[in-house]
Design an enzyme around this catalytic site. Structure first.
Site, PDB file in Angstrom:
ATOM      1  N   ASN A  83       0.876  -1.172   0.000  1.00 57.34           N
ATOM      2  CA  ASN A  83       0.000   0.000   0.000  1.00 57.34           C
ATOM      3  C   ASN A  83       0.911   1.219   0.000  1.00 57.34           C
ATOM      4  O   ASN A  83       1.470   1.570   1.030  1.00 57.34           O
ATOM      5  CB  ASN A  83      -0.900  -0.036   1.247  1.00 57.34           C
ATOM      6  CG  ASN A  83      -1.754   1.213   1.366  1.00 57.34           C
ATOM      7  OD1 ASN A  83      -1.786   2.051   0.463  1.00 57.34           O
ATOM      8  ND2 ASN A  83      -2.456   1.343   2.486  1.00 57.34           N
ATOM      9  N   GLY A 114       2.362   2.147  10.920  1.00 59.89           N
ATOM     10  CA  GLY A 114       3.299   3.262  10.841  1.00 59.89           C
ATOM     11  C   GLY A 114       3.978   3.599  12.156  1.00 59.89           C
ATOM     12  O   GLY A 114       4.609   4.641  12.283  1.00 59.89           O
ATOM     13  N   GLU A 149      -6.998   4.615   7.797  1.00 58.15           N
ATOM     14  CA  GLU A 149      -6.782   6.033   7.475  1.00 58.15           C
ATOM     15  C   GLU A 149      -8.010   6.622   6.775  1.00 58.15           C
ATOM     16  O   GLU A 149      -8.348   7.786   6.974  1.00 58.15           O
ATOM     17  CB  GLU A 149      -5.505   6.185   6.634  1.00 58.15           C
ATOM     18  CG  GLU A 149      -4.262   5.972   7.495  1.00 58.15           C
ATOM     19  CD  GLU A 149      -3.051   5.419   6.771  1.00 58.15           C
ATOM     20  OE1 GLU A 149      -2.985   5.498   5.533  1.00 58.15           O
ATOM     21  OE2 GLU A 149      -2.155   4.883   7.470  1.00 58.15           O
ATOM     22  N   HIS A 172      -9.594   0.949   4.858  1.00 61.28           N
ATOM     23  CA  HIS A 172      -8.334   1.207   5.570  1.00 61.28           C
ATOM     24  C   HIS A 172      -8.602   2.178   6.727  1.00 61.28           C
ATOM     25  O   HIS A 172      -9.411   3.091   6.604  1.00 61.28           O
ATOM     26  CB  HIS A 172      -7.297   1.795   4.604  1.00 61.28           C
ATOM     27  CG  HIS A 172      -5.926   1.790   5.193  1.00 61.28           C
ATOM     28  ND1 HIS A 172      -5.509   2.735   6.096  1.00 61.28           N
ATOM     29  CD2 HIS A 172      -4.888   0.933   5.040  1.00 61.28           C
ATOM     30  CE1 HIS A 172      -4.263   2.459   6.468  1.00 61.28           C
ATOM     31  NE2 HIS A 172      -3.867   1.371   5.842  1.00 61.28           N
ATOM     32  N   SER A 219       3.365  -2.244  10.404  1.00 67.14           N
ATOM     33  CA  SER A 219       4.812  -2.319  10.666  1.00 67.14           C
ATOM     34  C   SER A 219       5.406  -3.681  10.301  1.00 67.14           C
ATOM     35  O   SER A 219       6.323  -4.164  10.982  1.00 67.14           O
ATOM     36  CB  SER A 219       5.122  -1.961  12.122  1.00 67.14           C
ATOM     37  OG  SER A 219       4.734  -0.625  12.375  1.00 67.14           O
ATOM     38  N   GLU A 248      -5.540  -5.151  10.240  1.00 69.45           N
ATOM     39  CA  GLU A 248      -4.538  -4.130  10.509  1.00 69.45           C
ATOM     40  C   GLU A 248      -4.835  -3.468  11.851  1.00 69.45           C
ATOM     41  O   GLU A 248      -5.668  -2.544  11.917  1.00 69.45           O
ATOM     42  CB  GLU A 248      -4.545  -3.061   9.411  1.00 69.45           C
ATOM     43  CG  GLU A 248      -4.207  -3.589   8.040  1.00 69.45           C
ATOM     44  CD  GLU A 248      -3.585  -2.509   7.148  1.00 69.45           C
ATOM     45  OE1 GLU A 248      -2.517  -2.753   6.599  1.00 69.45           O
ATOM     46  OE2 GLU A 248      -4.177  -1.415   7.031  1.00 69.45           O
ATOM     47  N   LYS A 279       0.158   4.205  -0.222  1.00 67.52           N
ATOM     48  CA  LYS A 279      -0.482   5.391   0.374  1.00 67.52           C
ATOM     49  C   LYS A 279      -0.219   6.605  -0.528  1.00 67.52           C
ATOM     50  O   LYS A 279      -0.133   6.450  -1.747  1.00 67.52           O
ATOM     51  CB  LYS A 279      -0.007   5.576   1.820  1.00 67.52           C
ATOM     52  CG  LYS A 279      -0.206   4.291   2.651  1.00 67.52           C
ATOM     53  CD  LYS A 279      -0.064   4.464   4.117  1.00 67.52           C
ATOM     54  CE  LYS A 279      -0.302   3.125   4.816  1.00 67.52           C
ATOM     55  NZ  LYS A 279      -0.228   3.207   6.270  1.00 67.52           N
TER      56      LYS A 279
HETATM   57  P1  13P Z   1       2.946   0.302   7.730  1.00 73.90           P
HETATM   58  O1  13P Z   1       3.460  -0.973   7.116  1.00 73.90           O
HETATM   59  O2  13P Z   1       3.685   1.519   7.284  1.00 73.90           O
HETATM   60  O3  13P Z   1       2.826   0.187   9.221  1.00 73.90           O
HETATM   61  O4  13P Z   1       1.449   0.505   7.182  1.00 73.90           O
HETATM   62  C1  13P Z   1       0.571  -0.572   7.195  1.00 73.90           C
HETATM   63  C2  13P Z   1      -0.623  -0.208   6.419  1.00 73.90           C
HETATM   64  O5  13P Z   1      -1.366   0.691   6.781  1.00 73.90           O
HETATM   65  C3  13P Z   1      -0.866  -0.933   5.166  1.00 73.90           C
HETATM   66  O6  13P Z   1      -2.128  -0.687   4.670  1.00 73.90           O
END
Ligand code: 13P
Length: 253
Positions: free
Chosen positions: A9, A176, A100, A98, A216, A170, A11
């Site tokens: 992803n 993150g 976010e 997601h 992560s 997740e 982002k």
């Molecule tokens: P990270 O791997 O940066 O923690 O993000 C995970 C994520 O949100 C994947 O959709």
């Protein structure tokens, strides 16, 4: 046998030329060392990359996904992108739900259910995210939260529609942050999720559902996470932006 998948992803990262270069590097890597038959890699890029990255991927087992879609078919929705447009750009997948999108853009369960339905109607495979925030885990309600996300966002689908979905667990506290769920925490939740799918659909459907872990996940911890019986791969954020790191995560499959 269910598919084992690593999805990146990206982002809101990578300008167009950088994204195409990364996709070509990844494509070259898997051209030289092909994926096993039941393994797949998905690159979930910003919308503007979809078409070019789709063209850059030539190796079997590699495909492209978007990170969101609109719930309407078409019309006066300035700034939005439809599932049909995503499909027409060569993408086969879309991430929905997601954390976010849920927290920063207020996407709720009913909107996500509508987006999921629209994505499937247009032939996209849905990577549906669920997961609790830290306070919910500390209160001990993380199973309830994940159950609600799945019941409200996915379980309205019939069996045939559901078979086009991948679930991504997740935990929001792991996204993150550098704090990964332990292999035992991931396995415990993935096993719970597979049980919910079995209750809603059937044992066979549950056995065939791919459940990814995200939060992560990196090359140094991917193998111990993916070694669990119910962890079928990962949804990777930050580590998907670096070719070697990402390919090493895929190798852990
Ligand atoms: P990270 O791997 O940066 O923690 O993000 C995970 C994520 O949100 C994947 O959709």
């Amino acid at each position: 046998m269910r598919k084992r998948i690593v999805a990146g992803n990206w982002k809101m990262n990578m300008e167009l030329t950088e994204g195409i270069a990364l996709a070509k590097d990844i494509n070259n890597h898997f051209s030289a060392s092909p994926l096993k038959d039941n393994c797949e890699v998905i690159l979930c890029t910003p919308f503007i990359h979809l078409s070019s990255v789709s063209s850059a991927l030539t190796v079997s087992g590699l495909s492209v996904g978007a990170q969101n879609c609109n719930d309407h078919k078409s019309g006066a929705y300035t700034g939005e992108v439809s599932a049909a447009m995503i499909r027409s750009a060569g993408a086969l997948n879309v991430i929905l739900g997601h954390s976010e999108r849920r927290t920063l853009y207020g996407e709720d369960d009913s909107l996500l259910a509508a987006k999921t339905t629209e994505a499937l109607r247009n032939g996209l495979r849905v990577i549906f995210c669920c997961g609790e925030v830290l306070a919910e885990r500390e209160k001990g309600i993380h199973f309830d939260v994940v159950k609600r996300h799945l019941e409200k966002g996915l379980f309205m689908l019939n069996r045939e529609e559901f078979s086009k979905c991948i679930i991504a667990y997740e935990p929001v506290w792991a996204i993150g942050t550098g704090v990964t769920a332990s292999p035992a925490q991931a396995q415990e939740m993935h096993h719970f999720i597979r049980g919910l799918v079995e209750k809603q659909y059937s044992k066979q459907v549950a056995e065939e559902t791919t459940i990814l872990y995200g939060g992560s996940c990196k090359a140094s911890n991917a193998a111990e996470l993916f070694a669990n019986a119910d962890v079928d791969g990962g949804l990777i954020g930050g580590a998907s932006l670096m070719k070697d790191e990402f390919c090493n995560i895929v190798n852990a499959l």
